[in-house]
Scaffold this motif. Structure first.
Motif, PDB file in Angstrom:
ATOM      1  N   MET A   1      29.380  41.841  30.507  1.00  0.00           N
ATOM      2  CA  MET A   1      29.026  40.555  31.086  1.00  0.00           C
ATOM      3  C   MET A   1      28.692  40.743  32.572  1.00  0.00           C
ATOM      4  SD  MET A   1      31.153  37.020  31.160  1.00  0.00           S
ATOM      5  CE  MET A   1      30.393  35.546  31.758  1.00  0.00           C
ATOM      6  N   PHE A   2      27.643  40.046  33.003  1.00  0.00           N
ATOM      7  CA  PHE A   2      27.166  40.205  34.374  1.00  0.00           C
ATOM      8  C   PHE A   2      27.438  38.917  35.173  1.00  0.00           C
ATOM      9  CE2 PHE A   2      23.123  40.859  37.127  1.00  0.00           C
ATOM     10  CZ  PHE A   2      23.902  41.371  38.160  1.00  0.00           C
ATOM     11  N   ILE A   3      28.247  39.062  36.229  1.00  0.00           N
ATOM     12  CA  ILE A   3      28.656  37.910  37.042  1.00  0.00           C
ATOM     13  C   ILE A   3      28.192  38.138  38.485  1.00  0.00           C
ATOM     14  CG2 ILE A   3      30.665  36.605  37.913  1.00  0.00           C
ATOM     15  CD1 ILE A   3      32.171  37.676  35.385  1.00  0.00           C
ATOM     16  N   THR A   4      27.648  37.112  39.098  1.00  0.00           N
ATOM     17  CA  THR A   4      27.266  37.249  40.506  1.00  0.00           C
ATOM     18  C   THR A   4      27.964  36.173  41.342  1.00  0.00           C
ATOM     19  OG1 THR A   4      25.271  35.905  40.208  1.00  0.00           O
ATOM     20  CG2 THR A   4      25.027  38.270  39.955  1.00  0.00           C
ATOM     21  N   ILE A   5      28.195  36.527  42.602  1.00  0.00           N
ATOM     22  CA  ILE A   5      28.881  35.624  43.525  1.00  0.00           C
ATOM     23  C   ILE A   5      27.921  35.329  44.673  1.00  0.00           C
ATOM     24  CG2 ILE A   5      30.986  35.301  44.911  1.00  0.00           C
ATOM     25  CD1 ILE A   5      31.672  36.000  42.039  1.00  0.00           C
ATOM     26  N   GLU A   6      27.761  34.066  44.976  1.00  0.00           N
ATOM     27  CA  GLU A   6      26.782  33.674  45.992  1.00  0.00           C
ATOM     28  C   GLU A   6      27.408  32.722  47.004  1.00  0.00           C
ATOM     29  OE1 GLU A   6      23.688  34.601  46.418  1.00  0.00           O
ATOM     30  OE2 GLU A   6      23.157  35.596  44.542  1.00  0.00           O
ATOM     31  N   GLY A   7      26.781  32.642  48.172  1.00  0.00           N
ATOM     32  CA  GLY A   7      27.234  31.686  49.178  1.00  0.00           C
ATOM     33  C   GLY A   7      26.706  32.039  50.549  1.00  0.00           C
ATOM     34  N   MET A   8      26.878  31.095  51.463  1.00  0.00           N
ATOM     35  CA  MET A   8      26.483  31.308  52.851  1.00  0.00           C
ATOM     36  C   MET A   8      27.349  32.413  53.451  1.00  0.00           C
ATOM     37  SD  MET A   8      24.522  28.605  53.716  1.00  0.00           S
ATOM     38  CE  MET A   8      24.708  28.687  55.499  1.00  0.00           C
ATOM     39  N   ASP A   9      26.857  33.015  54.524  1.00  0.00           N
ATOM     40  CA  ASP A   9      27.699  33.942  55.283  1.00  0.00           C
ATOM     41  C   ASP A   9      28.913  33.151  55.770  1.00  0.00           C
ATOM     42  OD1 ASP A   9      25.921  36.425  55.517  1.00  0.00           O
ATOM     43  OD2 ASP A   9      24.574  34.803  56.075  1.00  0.00           O
ATOM     44  N   GLY A  10      30.093  33.734  55.632  1.00  0.00           N
ATOM     45  CA  GLY A  10      31.312  33.059  56.075  1.00  0.00           C
ATOM     46  C   GLY A  10      31.985  32.253  54.970  1.00  0.00           C
ATOM     47  N   SER A  11      31.403  32.269  53.766  1.00  0.00           N
ATOM     48  CA  SER A  11      31.962  31.426  52.698  1.00  0.00           C
ATOM     49  C   SER A  11      33.236  32.016  52.084  1.00  0.00           C
ATOM     50  CB  SER A  11      30.918  31.188  51.607  1.00  0.00           C
ATOM     51  OG  SER A  11      30.564  32.408  50.997  1.00  0.00           O
ATOM     52  N   GLY A  12      33.556  33.259  52.429  1.00  0.00           N
ATOM     53  CA  GLY A  12      34.808  33.854  51.947  1.00  0.00           C
ATOM     54  C   GLY A  12      34.680  34.486  50.572  1.00  0.00           C
ATOM     55  N   LYS A  13      33.454  34.620  50.059  1.00  0.00           N
ATOM     56  CA  LYS A  13      33.276  35.131  48.693  1.00  0.00           C
ATOM     57  C   LYS A  13      33.789  36.560  48.528  1.00  0.00           C
ATOM     58  CE  LYS A  13      28.457  36.082  49.718  1.00  0.00           C
ATOM     59  NZ  LYS A  13      28.764  37.403  50.242  1.00  0.00           N
ATOM     60  N   THR A  14      33.542  37.409  49.549  1.00  0.00           N
ATOM     61  CA  THR A  14      33.927  38.823  49.428  1.00  0.00           C
ATOM     62  C   THR A  14      35.454  38.953  49.358  1.00  0.00           C
ATOM     63  OG1 THR A  14      31.959  39.297  50.719  1.00  0.00           O
ATOM     64  CG2 THR A  14      33.485  41.119  50.420  1.00  0.00           C
ATOM     65  N   THR A  15      36.154  38.193  50.198  1.00  0.00           N
ATOM     66  CA  THR A  15      37.623  38.209  50.193  1.00  0.00           C
ATOM     67  C   THR A  15      38.156  37.662  48.874  1.00  0.00           C
ATOM     68  OG1 THR A  15      37.418  37.604  52.516  1.00  0.00           O
ATOM     69  CG2 THR A  15      39.630  37.499  51.575  1.00  0.00           C
ATOM     70  N   ALA A  16      37.526  36.618  48.374  1.00  0.00           N
ATOM     71  CA  ALA A  16      38.035  35.963  47.163  1.00  0.00           C
ATOM     72  C   ALA A  16      37.898  36.835  45.920  1.00  0.00           C
ATOM     73  CB  ALA A  16      37.318  34.636  46.948  1.00  0.00           C
ATOM     74  N   ILE A  17      36.851  37.669  45.868  1.00  0.00           N
ATOM     75  CA  ILE A  17      36.676  38.429  44.606  1.00  0.00           C
ATOM     76  C   ILE A  17      37.460  39.742  44.592  1.00  0.00           C
ATOM     77  CG2 ILE A  17      34.495  37.435  43.800  1.00  0.00           C
ATOM     78  CD1 ILE A  17      33.051  39.859  44.957  1.00  0.00           C
ATOM     79  N   ALA A  18      37.931  40.182  45.783  1.00  0.00           N
ATOM     80  CA  ALA A  18      38.623  41.477  45.836  1.00  0.00           C
ATOM     81  C   ALA A  18      39.781  41.587  44.816  1.00  0.00           C
ATOM     82  CB  ALA A  18      39.098  41.751  47.256  1.00  0.00           C
ATOM     83  N   PRO A  19      40.683  40.584  44.720  1.00  0.00           N
ATOM     84  CA  PRO A  19      41.810  40.749  43.785  1.00  0.00           C
ATOM     85  C   PRO A  19      41.450  40.535  42.309  1.00  0.00           C
ATOM     86  CG  PRO A  19      42.073  38.742  45.079  1.00  0.00           C
ATOM     87  CD  PRO A  19      40.778  39.337  45.481  1.00  0.00           C
ATOM     88  N   ILE A  20      40.204  40.103  42.060  1.00  0.00           N
ATOM     89  CA  ILE A  20      39.838  39.760  40.674  1.00  0.00           C
ATOM     90  C   ILE A  20      39.701  40.993  39.790  1.00  0.00           C
ATOM     91  CG2 ILE A  20      37.949  38.735  39.324  1.00  0.00           C
ATOM     92  CD1 ILE A  20      38.157  36.450  41.183  1.00  0.00           C
ATOM     93  N   LYS A  21      39.280  42.096  40.413  1.00  0.00           N
ATOM     94  CA  LYS A  21      39.122  43.348  39.647  1.00  0.00           C
ATOM     95  C   LYS A  21      40.475  43.707  38.999  1.00  0.00           C
ATOM     96  CE  LYS A  21      37.947  48.202  40.682  1.00  0.00           C
ATOM     97  NZ  LYS A  21      37.557  48.778  39.469  1.00  0.00           N
ATOM     98  N   GLU A  22      41.524  43.710  39.834  1.00  0.00           N
ATOM     99  CA  GLU A  22      42.856  44.080  39.351  1.00  0.00           C
ATOM    100  C   GLU A  22      43.318  43.132  38.242  1.00  0.00           C
ATOM    101  OE1 GLU A  22      46.854  44.557  41.710  1.00  0.00           O
ATOM    102  OE2 GLU A  22      45.133  45.335  42.839  1.00  0.00           O
ATOM    103  N   CYS A  23      43.072  41.839  38.478  1.00  0.00           N
ATOM    104  CA  CYS A  23      43.493  40.834  37.498  1.00  0.00           C
ATOM    105  C   CYS A  23      42.802  41.065  36.157  1.00  0.00           C
ATOM    106  CB  CYS A  23      43.178  39.444  38.057  1.00  0.00           C
ATOM    107  SG  CYS A  23      43.094  38.156  36.834  1.00  0.00           S
ATOM    108  N   LEU A  24      41.488  41.296  36.191  1.00  0.00           N
ATOM    109  CA  LEU A  24      40.750  41.497  34.938  1.00  0.00           C
ATOM    110  C   LEU A  24      41.155  42.813  34.269  1.00  0.00           C
ATOM    111  CD1 LEU A  24      37.157  40.251  35.882  1.00  0.00           C
ATOM    112  CD2 LEU A  24      38.888  39.063  34.540  1.00  0.00           C
ATOM    113  N   GLU A  25      41.418  43.840  35.098  1.00  0.00           N
ATOM    114  CA  GLU A  25      41.834  45.124  34.521  1.00  0.00           C
ATOM    115  C   GLU A  25      43.183  44.986  33.824  1.00  0.00           C
ATOM    116  OE1 GLU A  25      39.288  48.220  37.320  1.00  0.00           O
ATOM    117  OE2 GLU A  25      41.356  47.748  37.883  1.00  0.00           O
ATOM    118  N   SER A  26      44.069  44.143  34.389  1.00  0.00           N
ATOM    119  CA  SER A  26      45.372  43.950  33.741  1.00  0.00           C
ATOM    120  C   SER A  26      45.220  43.224  32.405  1.00  0.00           C
ATOM    121  CB  SER A  26      46.320  43.191  34.678  1.00  0.00           C
ATOM    122  OG  SER A  26      45.912  41.839  34.739  1.00  0.00           O
ATOM    123  N   LEU A  27      44.077  42.548  32.227  1.00  0.00           N
ATOM    124  CA  LEU A  27      43.815  41.880  30.940  1.00  0.00           C
ATOM    125  C   LEU A  27      43.050  42.810  29.983  1.00  0.00           C
ATOM    126  CD1 LEU A  27      42.675  38.364  32.282  1.00  0.00           C
ATOM    127  CD2 LEU A  27      44.866  38.932  31.212  1.00  0.00           C
TER     128      LEU A  27
END
Ligand code: TMP
Length: 210
Positions: A1-27
């Protein structure tokens, strides 16, 4: 599955997705986090050219085509091979950034930019896009808090940034099934929770369909 994250600079997207890898891997999912412009050596080199100060004043089509060229390498060398190996691929920015920044804000036209992207991307369209919607004052406040990280586009004027936001708003309206919106004005924990929920639910649904 292909997921993309979008937003203005400063929207916090990069910080928000960092912990998601670990969460999905634990599943039990294999996860690849990647980014644009970049994600592969040729694409990272193109990123340096686009964001360098010497590129100030670059023709909007040169800028758009460099982003799209960088994307093609990223897709060909990283995204498609990973999808074929069963990875969930999450890209920090993708085609909608070019539509919003170069298509709308630089004035090339979203429809024209998308016409070219459709040819070059050759069907590699995200299954899900999460758009981090942030009000302009908050975006500016966050960017100004980390001046050392500002790139050439972060230094654009307010009018340019309003057009980027307007571009994203148009895309959200045009692709309501693919693009889901998160209120990025909320606190980071709330934003992370919502992002996680949307992604996990979408993957579960996608698994049933495929
Ligand atoms: P980043 O700071 O999210 O890594 O992105 C680098 C900058 O490039 C950011 O200001 C957004 C901009 N950008 C475009 O203008 N068009 C594009 O297609 C992409 C992917 C990014």
């Amino acid at each position: 599955m292909f997921i993309t994250i979008e937003g203005m600079d400063g929207s916090g997207k990069t910080t928000a997705i960092a912990p998601i890898k670990e969460c999905l891997e634990s599943l039990g999912y294999k996860v690849l986090l990647t980014r644009e412009p970049g994600g592969h050596k040729v694409s990272e080199e193109i990123r340096k050219v686009i964001l360098a100060d010497y590129s100030e004043g670059m023709h909007p089509w040169t800028e758009a085509l460099l982003y799209i060229a960088s994307r093609k390498e990223h897709i060909d060398k990283v995204v498609v091979p990973a999808l074929q190996q069963g990875y969930v691929v999450i890209s920090d920015r993708f085609m909608d950034s070019t539509s919003a920044y170069q298509g709308n804000a630089r004035g090339l036209g979203i429809a024209k930019v998308n016409e070219i992207q459709e040819i070059v991307l050759d069907g590699c369209i995200p299954d899900l896009t999460i758009y981090f919607d942030l009000n302009m004052e908050e975006a500016e406040r966050r960017i100004n808090k980390r001046p050392e990280l500002k790139n050439r586009l972060d230094r654009e004027n307010l009018d340019f940034k309003l057009k980027v936001k307007d571009g994203y708003d148009q895309l959200v309206k045009s692709f309501p099934n693919r693009i889901k919106v998160i209120d990025a004005n909320l606190g980071i924990e709330e934003v992370q929770q919502q992002t996680k929920k949307i992604i996990v639910e979408a993957i579960e649904k996608w698994k049933v369909q495929t």
